[in-house]
Every structure is written in structure tokens, then in C-alpha cells.
Write an enzyme that holds these catalytic residues in place. Sequence first.
Site, PDB file in Angstrom:
ATOM      1  CG  ASN A  56      62.001 146.121  44.189  1.00  0.00           C
ATOM      2  OD1 ASN A  56      62.230 145.495  43.325  1.00  0.00           O
ATOM      3  ND2 ASN A  56      61.020 146.298  44.781  1.00  0.00           N
ATOM      4  CD  GLU A  57      58.299 146.240  41.917  1.00  0.00           C
ATOM      5  OE1 GLU A  57      57.236 146.630  42.696  1.00  0.00           O
ATOM      6  OE2 GLU A  57      57.835 145.058  41.458  1.00  0.00           O
ATOM      7  CG  HIS A 105      62.781 145.613  47.977  1.00  0.00           C
ATOM      8  ND1 HIS A 105      62.946 144.640  47.134  1.00  0.00           N
ATOM      9  CD2 HIS A 105      61.453 145.541  48.007  1.00  0.00           C
ATOM     10  CE1 HIS A 105      61.961 143.997  46.672  1.00  0.00           C
ATOM     11  NE2 HIS A 105      61.015 144.730  47.229  1.00  0.00           N
ATOM     12  CD  GLN A 142      58.567 142.428  51.055  1.00  0.00           C
ATOM     13  OE1 GLN A 142      59.518 142.648  50.195  1.00  0.00           O
ATOM     14  NE2 GLN A 142      57.375 141.750  50.721  1.00  0.00           N
TER      15      GLN A 142
HETATM   16  C1  BGC Z   1      57.504 143.797  45.223  1.00  0.00           C
HETATM   17  C2  BGC Z   1      57.829 142.825  46.513  1.00  0.00           C
HETATM   18  C3  BGC Z   1      56.362 142.444  46.892  1.00  0.00           C
HETATM   19  C4  BGC Z   1      55.972 141.593  45.457  1.00  0.00           C
HETATM   20  C5  BGC Z   1      54.476 140.927  45.436  1.00  0.00           C
HETATM   21  C6  BGC Z   1      56.817 143.614  44.264  1.00  0.00           C
HETATM   22  O1  BGC Z   1      56.089 144.815  44.046  1.00  0.00           O
HETATM   23  O2  BGC Z   1      59.054 144.107  44.876  1.00  0.00           O
HETATM   24  O3  BGC Z   1      58.143 143.590  47.590  1.00  0.00           O
HETATM   25  O4  BGC Z   1      56.355 141.651  47.849  1.00  0.00           O
HETATM   26  O5  BGC Z   1      55.778 142.746  44.461  1.00  0.00           O
HETATM   27  O6  BGC Z   1      53.419 142.001  45.856  1.00  0.00           O
END
Ligand code: BGC
Length: 411
Positions: free
Chosen positions: A158-159, A114, A20
Site C-alpha cells: 500500500n502506497e 499496509h 487500523q
Molecule cells: C492510507 C490509509 C489512511 C488514509 C487516510 C492513506 O494514506 O493508505 O491507511 O488511513 O490514507 O489518511
Amino acid sequence: MNDFAFPSNFLWGTATSAHQVEGNNINSDNWILEHLPGTIYAEPSGDACDHYHRYPSDVALLAEIGFNAYRFSIEWARIEPEEGEFSYASLEHYRRMLAACHEHRITPMVTFHHFTSPRWLLRLGGWLDKRTPERFARYCERATQHLGDLISLACTINEVNIASLLSRLLPSDVHNQVWWKTAALAFGVSTDRLGTFLFATEPRAREIIMAAHRRAFEAIHAGPVNIPVGLTIALQDIQQAEGGESIAAGYRREVADWYLEQVREDDFVGVQNYGRIIFGPHGRIQPGENVEKNQMGDEFYPEGLEGAIRHAAQVTGVPIYVTENGLASTHDEQRLVYVQRALRGVAHCLESGIDVRGYFYWSAFDNFEWSNGYLPQFGLIAVDRTTQQRTVKPSAYWLGTLARANKLQIE
Ligand code: BGC
């Protein structure tokens, strides 16, 4: 109102992810997806914030604003651009970046994955292939050997639950769209073997993702130093209106607890919250027209963070870092109010004895917001994408001052 003092070693940071902000992540699957004919991506990521080259001044700026921590991700597609071919130059790049953090007394929290993966991984079935945990662990091991002595905290993935979440929230089935077929062709796989992380919704994907986390946990713990390791999870504050109890419970089980129950032996869990979701007897209740919204039309609900932290603490029992929380808004005053109210929630959690160890605002910069391109503005710092000039917003100074004081006024 009285002053609430945060614990003395509390981490105050911002968060970003490589794809990003770095720019030109050309060996990643996302780069291909962004350039497909008929892509669902509003625009390609391009140079992003050119953080790949500008990290020295960016890290210095974060420190100057008042932060003592920074969460960023290292990019698998750069470190291992072809299977088994590791790039010493890329590893050295991240070493320099970590050194820059330490030089500015910034504690680095590193995310190993990520959302983006190397394109070669997609050719092999990506997050739908049972050998991916082993491939991911090999990359984590290599990166840790090279960088581990400079990493303070590690997030494997991540997530972990993002695909589960998206599959329930997206209006239509992305897998039936034309672009999905084009994407499969681009990676040379059949549509049912297209394993991008964000859209890996098949039930076996979550088993593979959690297996990858466990393997990575071991690989990072293998040395050279002992780094606390955890994963991060997208955790909405899941609420129910009358009659919505069983739908809410089912949703909570699938998108949150299935994952949270598996991290009870981890060193911490990263909580990422952007609001709440409410269920009634017929499913999700959308926010009314008069409800305050963010730039994307979602409800403005900073109190969601407190609910998410409390839930994660209750299910896992492990220490918590808020690894993401933030607001997409073109009105910086709205962001400031959001953060202030969200942090009051963090303070309340600490007061009730929950071990919250840090808060990372998403995001340091206005950056590439995935399929929405550069439109949403989450950043504390604006970026002119032609000149790459940075402009610090008032909310950044407010948060930086709070970070230095380590105190917040609460009721
Ligand atoms: C993610 C980010 C994303 C943010 C805002 C999260 O789900 O980890 O990469 O930019 O939310 O939408």
C-alpha cells in the site's frame, strides 16, 4: 444531467487495513511505536474496531449496504510473528474471512502490506535492509499458497511512495526527534538503521520497496491460481500556479512518476487520492482561509481524483482501480457531496476511454488514523469504541444504493 452507466463488472467497495481495524496487532512495529515514551502517536490502536473478531457481521453489513467488493489487508506480523515461524491459525483466520466475502458475493481485494511490519523485521533493518524484498516475497508466497484460491485481486504494497511523500510534507524532520532515538533503542538498532515503512525516507528505501514489490509480484503469480497483482500509490493531483511549473514537475517526478514508470508491466495500478497540491514559484501554495476544508484542515477537493486517475493512466497505461478515496469529516453530508463529485470524475475518465475497474471508498469504518489516533472520521460506518456498536451513516446507504444501480447522474 443524465445517467451515466458504469461498466457492468465495475467493483464498488470500501477499504480498510488490518492494523487500523483489527485491534491488538501486538507483534507489529506500529504497536511498539504507539507505546513509546514521547511517541508522536496521539493514542494507541488498542482494540481498534475489533474487526479481527467481528468480520463476519462486518462483511455481511457491507454486502447488505450494497457493496460488491471489499479491500482489506492481511497482517504480516500475525502470519509470520517471528522470522520463519508461520502461524497456521492466522492464515486460517484470513481464509475464513475470504470465505465470508465470497459467501456474501463480495469480491475480495487483498493488500499484503499496509504500512505495518513484523517487529522482528525492524530488528533486521526493516525497509532499509537489502534482504527485505526476499523476506517479503517469502511471506507473500506462503500467504498465497494458503489463501490464493480465494483472493480475487492482490495489492502487494500500500502506497509505495508514502515515505517520499511524508518526508516532503511533514513540517519537521521526524528523524531528529527524541522519539526516533527511543524507537531505535526499542528495536535494538542504530537510528540510521531504523527502517519503519512510513518513515523510510533514505534514497535506498525506495529501491528496496520497489524490489520487494517485484519479488512479491512474482511470488503471488506463482500460484495456486492466477490473481491480478498490482501495487497502490498515493497520488495527489499535482497542479501548478503560474511560475510553479518546474517545482511541480520535480515533485511529480520524485513522488509519483519514479514509481509509476516501474509498474507498466503490472496487471493494474491502485490509485489513492485525497485531494490536490498546488505549487507556485516559491513552493507549495497553502489553501486560503475561506476555502472549504476537511476535518484535518486540508482543502476539500474531490476533483483531485479525476486528475490523479488521468495521470496514472497516462504514465502507466495499465487498468486502474481507485483503491482509496475518501473524506475525514464529522459532517456526513459533506462526505456524501465529496463522493458524488469524486465519482463524477471517475465517470468522466471512463467516458474518455480510461480503463477504471472499481472504486473503493476509504474507509468502511471510523478507524485508527495512524499518528492522529481515532479523531479523524473517514468512515461510512461509525463505531462506538466502548461497545463496538456499528452505526451506518447516510453516506453509506447513498453509496450502496448507487453501487446496486451502477448508475450516477452526471452533467
Ligand atoms: C492510507 C490509509 C489512511 C488514509 C487516510 C492513506 O494514506 O493508505 O491507511 O488511513 O490514507 O489518511
